[in-house]
Design a protein around this motif. Structure first.
Motif, PDB file in Angstrom:
ATOM      1  N   GLN A  30       0.831  -1.206   0.000  1.00 53.38           N
ATOM      2  CA  GLN A  30       0.000   0.000   0.000  1.00 53.38           C
ATOM      3  C   GLN A  30       0.863   1.251   0.000  1.00 53.38           C
ATOM      4  N   LEU A  31       1.978   1.214   0.691  1.00 55.70           N
ATOM      5  CA  LEU A  31       2.815   2.401   0.864  1.00 55.70           C
ATOM      6  C   LEU A  31       3.982   2.503  -0.106  1.00 55.70           C
ATOM      7  N   SER A  32       4.337   1.383  -0.763  1.00 60.62           N
ATOM      8  CA  SER A  32       5.525   1.410  -1.606  1.00 60.62           C
ATOM      9  C   SER A  32       5.482   0.330  -2.679  1.00 60.62           C
ATOM     10  N   VAL A  33       6.395   0.470  -3.625  1.00 64.35           N
ATOM     11  CA  VAL A  33       6.685  -0.581  -4.591  1.00 64.35           C
ATOM     12  C   VAL A  33       8.072  -1.083  -4.228  1.00 64.35           C
ATOM     13  N   SER A  34       8.226  -2.378  -4.104  1.00 59.52           N
ATOM     14  CA  SER A  34       9.540  -2.932  -3.791  1.00 59.52           C
ATOM     15  C   SER A  34       9.904  -3.974  -4.835  1.00 59.52           C
ATOM     16  N   GLU A  35      11.200  -4.064  -5.104  1.00 57.88           N
ATOM     17  CA  GLU A  35      11.641  -4.982  -6.143  1.00 57.88           C
ATOM     18  C   GLU A  35      13.084  -5.402  -5.874  1.00 57.88           C
ATOM     19  N   ALA A  36      13.347  -6.686  -6.065  1.00 56.65           N
ATOM     20  CA  ALA A  36      14.691  -7.219  -5.869  1.00 56.65           C
ATOM     21  C   ALA A  36      15.590  -6.855  -7.044  1.00 56.65           C
ATOM     22  N   SER A  43      31.040  -9.725 -14.240  1.00 64.46           N
ATOM     23  CA  SER A  43      30.656  -8.996 -15.453  1.00 64.46           C
ATOM     24  C   SER A  43      30.412  -7.512 -15.212  1.00 64.46           C
ATOM     25  N   GLY A  44      30.167  -7.135 -13.960  1.00 61.09           N
ATOM     26  CA  GLY A  44      29.851  -5.745 -13.645  1.00 61.09           C
ATOM     27  C   GLY A  44      28.417  -5.366 -13.969  1.00 61.09           C
ATOM     28  N   VAL A  45      27.582  -6.348 -14.278  1.00 57.81           N
ATOM     29  CA  VAL A  45      26.210  -6.091 -14.677  1.00 57.81           C
ATOM     30  C   VAL A  45      25.273  -6.152 -13.470  1.00 57.81           C
ATOM     31  N   ILE A  46      24.396  -5.172 -13.389  1.00 58.93           N
ATOM     32  CA  ILE A  46      23.347  -5.147 -12.376  1.00 58.93           C
ATOM     33  C   ILE A  46      22.038  -5.490 -13.076  1.00 58.93           C
ATOM     34  N   HIS A  47      21.315  -6.448 -12.517  1.00 63.05           N
ATOM     35  CA  HIS A  47      20.040  -6.912 -13.078  1.00 63.05           C
ATOM     36  C   HIS A  47      18.905  -6.314 -12.255  1.00 63.05           C
ATOM     37  N   LEU A  48      18.031  -5.583 -12.926  1.00 62.25           N
ATOM     38  CA  LEU A  48      16.929  -4.899 -12.265  1.00 62.25           C
ATOM     39  C   LEU A  48      15.595  -5.520 -12.681  1.00 62.25           C
ATOM     40  N   GLY A  49      14.585  -5.261 -11.880  1.00 64.41           N
ATOM     41  CA  GLY A  49      13.235  -5.616 -12.260  1.00 64.41           C
ATOM     42  C   GLY A  49      12.643  -4.522 -13.135  1.00 64.41           C
ATOM     43  N   GLU A  50      11.432  -4.766 -13.600  1.00 63.91           N
ATOM     44  CA  GLU A  50      10.772  -3.833 -14.517  1.00 63.91           C
ATOM     45  C   GLU A  50      10.547  -2.457 -13.892  1.00 63.91           C
ATOM     46  N   TRP A  51      10.016  -2.433 -12.649  1.00 62.16           N
ATOM     47  CA  TRP A  51       9.762  -1.147 -11.974  1.00 62.16           C
ATOM     48  C   TRP A  51      11.059  -0.390 -11.747  1.00 62.16           C
ATOM     49  N   SER A  52      12.071  -1.100 -11.259  1.00 60.21           N
ATOM     50  CA  SER A  52      13.342  -0.447 -10.941  1.00 60.21           C
ATOM     51  C   SER A  52      13.977   0.170 -12.175  1.00 60.21           C
ATOM     52  N   SER A  53      13.976  -0.562 -13.283  1.00 57.92           N
ATOM     53  CA  SER A  53      14.586   0.001 -14.490  1.00 57.92           C
ATOM     54  C   SER A  53      13.792   1.215 -14.980  1.00 57.92           C
ATOM     55  N   LEU A 110      13.957   6.876  -2.730  1.00 62.52           N
ATOM     56  CA  LEU A 110      14.418   5.504  -2.925  1.00 62.52           C
ATOM     57  C   LEU A 110      15.141   5.030  -1.675  1.00 62.52           C
ATOM     58  N   PHE A 111      14.817   3.825  -1.231  1.00 66.59           N
ATOM     59  CA  PHE A 111      15.539   3.156  -0.153  1.00 66.59           C
ATOM     60  C   PHE A 111      16.117   1.878  -0.742  1.00 66.59           C
ATOM     61  N   CYS A 112      17.341   1.551  -0.370  1.00 66.84           N
ATOM     62  CA  CYS A 112      17.991   0.348  -0.878  1.00 66.84           C
ATOM     63  C   CYS A 112      18.653  -0.380   0.275  1.00 66.84           C
ATOM     64  N   MET A 113      18.480  -1.701   0.294  1.00 64.19           N
ATOM     65  CA  MET A 113      19.187  -2.566   1.232  1.00 64.19           C
ATOM     66  C   MET A 113      19.782  -3.700   0.427  1.00 64.19           C
ATOM     67  N   GLY A 114      20.995  -4.120   0.772  1.00 64.82           N
ATOM     68  CA  GLY A 114      21.615  -5.201   0.020  1.00 64.82           C
ATOM     69  C   GLY A 114      22.767  -5.828   0.773  1.00 64.82           C
ATOM     70  N   SER A 126      28.994 -11.593  -5.839  1.00 58.45           N
ATOM     71  CA  SER A 126      27.747 -10.987  -6.304  1.00 58.45           C
ATOM     72  C   SER A 126      27.160 -10.108  -5.212  1.00 58.45           C
ATOM     73  N   MET A 127      26.160  -9.365  -5.614  1.00 63.05           N
ATOM     74  CA  MET A 127      25.367  -8.535  -4.709  1.00 63.05           C
ATOM     75  C   MET A 127      23.911  -8.875  -4.947  1.00 63.05           C
ATOM     76  N   ALA A 128      23.133  -8.713  -3.919  1.00 64.25           N
ATOM     77  CA  ALA A 128      21.685  -8.863  -4.061  1.00 64.25           C
ATOM     78  C   ALA A 128      21.045  -7.888  -3.095  1.00 64.25           C
ATOM     79  N   GLY A 129      19.888  -7.384  -3.476  1.00 61.36           N
ATOM     80  CA  GLY A 129      19.229  -6.437  -2.597  1.00 61.36           C
ATOM     81  C   GLY A 129      17.818  -6.146  -3.036  1.00 61.36           C
ATOM     82  N   ILE A 130      17.277  -5.120  -2.411  1.00 57.88           N
ATOM     83  CA  ILE A 130      15.913  -4.699  -2.708  1.00 57.88           C
ATOM     84  C   ILE A 130      15.865  -3.181  -2.770  1.00 57.88           C
ATOM     85  N   PHE A 131      15.130  -2.676  -3.742  1.00 56.45           N
ATOM     86  CA  PHE A 131      14.813  -1.258  -3.829  1.00 56.45           C
ATOM     87  C   PHE A 131      13.394  -1.090  -3.304  1.00 56.45           C
ATOM     88  N   ILE A 132      13.188  -0.053  -2.523  1.00 52.65           N
ATOM     89  CA  ILE A 132      11.849   0.292  -2.039  1.00 52.65           C
ATOM     90  C   ILE A 132      11.565   1.723  -2.481  1.00 52.65           C
TER      91      ILE A 132
END
Length: 148
Positions: A30-36, A43-53, A110-114, A126-132
């Protein structure tokens, strides 16, 4: 807020803390959109979800770090870059908050945790996290008003 720490559970898991409490997920939605998101050090590549990109103004769901942070508030970019660089050299947990400056002038918080892992072998890991993304955008420089 820019934080990085050696990777370990700062807050121990409490009994039931991993239970799927539907009410918490509903409130978060209800308050946010979150995406891993994830990143590959080899490779130096960051993989985003649809909302994040989309919210980062990117045309692809894969990007490099500099392309990712170019839309962040200019005063935060160096701090975010430093966090990612530190996390790439030592397995760690990190978080930051910033504002995405959109081409139309709106500002998206934007809030990010990883966390980073797998750094035992050079050029690996590797890195993994979530954008809120809170479900509001800010207009102009004045974001908080006080009643008089």
């Amino acid at each position: 807020m820019f934080k990085i720490a050696k990777a370990n559970a700062a807050v121990p898991l409490m009994p039931g803390s991993l239970n799927d409490n539907k009410r918490n997920h509903e409130m978060l939605s209800q308050l946010s959109v979150s995406e891993a998101w994830s990143g590959d050090f080899s490779s130096g590549v960051i993989h985003l979800g649809e909302w994040s990109s989309t919210l980062h103004g990117l045309s692809s769901r894969e990007c490099g770090l500099l392309n990712l942070i170019r839309c962040y508030d200019a005063k935060d970019r160096a701090h975010v870059l430093e966090l990612f660089e530190q996390a790439a050299t030592l397995c760690s947990s990190f978080c930051f908050s910033t504002t995405i400056i959109m081409p139309n002038g709106l500002r998206q918080p934007l809030f990010c945790m990883g966390e980073s892992n797998g750094l035992e072998v050079k050029y690996s890991g590797s890195m993994a996290g979530i954008f809120i993304f809170p479900r509001f955008k800010l207009e102009g420089a004045r974001q908080i008003t006080s009643r008089q």
